[in-house]
Write an enzyme that holds these catalytic residues in place. Structure first.
Site, short mmCIF file in Angstrom:
data_model
loop_
_atom_site.label_atom_id
_atom_site.label_comp_id
_atom_site.label_asym_id
_atom_site.label_seq_id
_atom_site.Cartn_x
_atom_site.Cartn_y
_atom_site.Cartn_z
N LEU A 1 -4.98 9.03 8.25
CA LEU A 1 -6.20 8.22 8.34
C LEU A 1 -7.41 9.15 8.51
CD1 LEU A 1 -6.58 4.82 10.01
CD2 LEU A 1 -8.36 6.52 10.36
N PRO B 1 -3.13 13.04 2.92
CA PRO B 1 -3.92 12.89 4.15
C PRO B 1 -3.49 11.68 4.96
CG PRO B 1 -5.19 12.16 2.26
CD PRO B 1 -3.86 12.61 1.73
N TYR C 1 0.84 -1.20 0.00
CA TYR C 1 0.00 0.00 0.00
C TYR C 1 0.88 1.25 0.00
CZ TYR C 1 -3.12 3.70 1.55
OH TYR C 1 -3.81 4.89 1.64
N LYS D 1 1.51 3.93 -3.05
CA LYS D 1 1.20 5.35 -2.90
C LYS D 1 2.42 6.21 -3.23
CE LYS D 1 -3.11 5.31 -1.66
NZ LYS D 1 -4.15 5.95 -2.51
#
Length: 238
Positions: free
Chosen positions: A92, A90, A63, A67
């Protein structure tokens, strides 16, 4: 996960260039920022920080790897094609849900309310309200001087602090009371700076309000049982 993210990102930048879009706001993630085992505890996490790609690969954190490489691909493609690119990173995201289904961010909170999590992890997490993330996108799009990356975060909390806040608001739910790792020292929240985004004018929603509104939304969407009112309030209403 990685290949579609990179190819899809490049396609968007190409399409924006062909359509002569004046600015593209790219939603990246804190996952492209913080995964660096060599970052010292006193280093302030800001827009200059990048996740270590080799570390992400060695730990199979696809992940964060995806990103980071997608954001880098967006930046490279934008420079090559002359597209004005601004990035939001951003953390969480919490707050009221638009959708009826549960996403990964909400599971992070829901598991502490349903009894499925018997302990909480000895780790920290950064949080931000969904409305603040939405506003950040508008601000960086509409502010001519906006450029580069913008870290979108309000607070970093230990999981134990999250559980404590939730339990004070909603004591009727079966919250865990023990940490899964009571041998190692308690993990400390990392330092971060959201000053670059704050300079554009937004005021971040306090994390306690984020957590409260998340639970209320879970109740409204039917994912959590709504506790009956106290007997005293029933008598008063009667």
């Amino acid at each position: 996960m990685v290949e579609p993210a990179v190819i899809g990102t490049k396609n968007v930048i190409v399409a924006a260039a062909e359509a002569k879009v004046r600015r593209v706001v790219f939603t990246s993630s804190i996952g492209a920022v913080t995964m660096d085992p060599n970052r010292g505890p006193d280093v302030v996490v800001d827009e200059s920080c990048w996740s270590d790609l080799e570390f992400c690969k060695s730990t199979k954190n696809w992940y964060c790897y995806g990103k980071a490489v997608a954001e880098k691909a967006a930046s490279d493609e934008a420079k090559e094609r002359g597209v004005d690119l601004v990035v939001i990173n951003p953390v969480l995201v919490l707050g009221p849900m638009l959708q009826s289904t549960i996403n990964a961010s909400i599971v992070h909170i829901l598991k502490y309310l349903t009894g499925s999590a018997k302990t909480y992890a000895n780790s920290v997490q950064a949080y931000v309200h969904v409305k603040d993330v939405a506003l950040a996108h508008i601000l960086v799009f509409e502010t001519p001087s906006a450029s580069g990356r913008y870290l979108c975060a309000e607070s970093v909390l230990h999981r134990g602090d999250v559980v404590e806040i939730l339990a004070k608001f909603f004591p009727e739910y079966p919250f865990p009371t023990k940490c899964s790792d009571e041998v190692k020292p308690r993990a400390k929240p990392y330092k971060f700076s959201n000053q670059k985004l704050r300079d554009l004018g937004p005021e971040f929603t306090p994390v306690k309000q984020c957590l409260y509104e998340t639970v209320k939304s879970l109740q409204e969407k039917g994912h959590l049982p709504v506790p009956p009112p106290p007997e005293d309030s029933v008598r008063i209403q009667a």
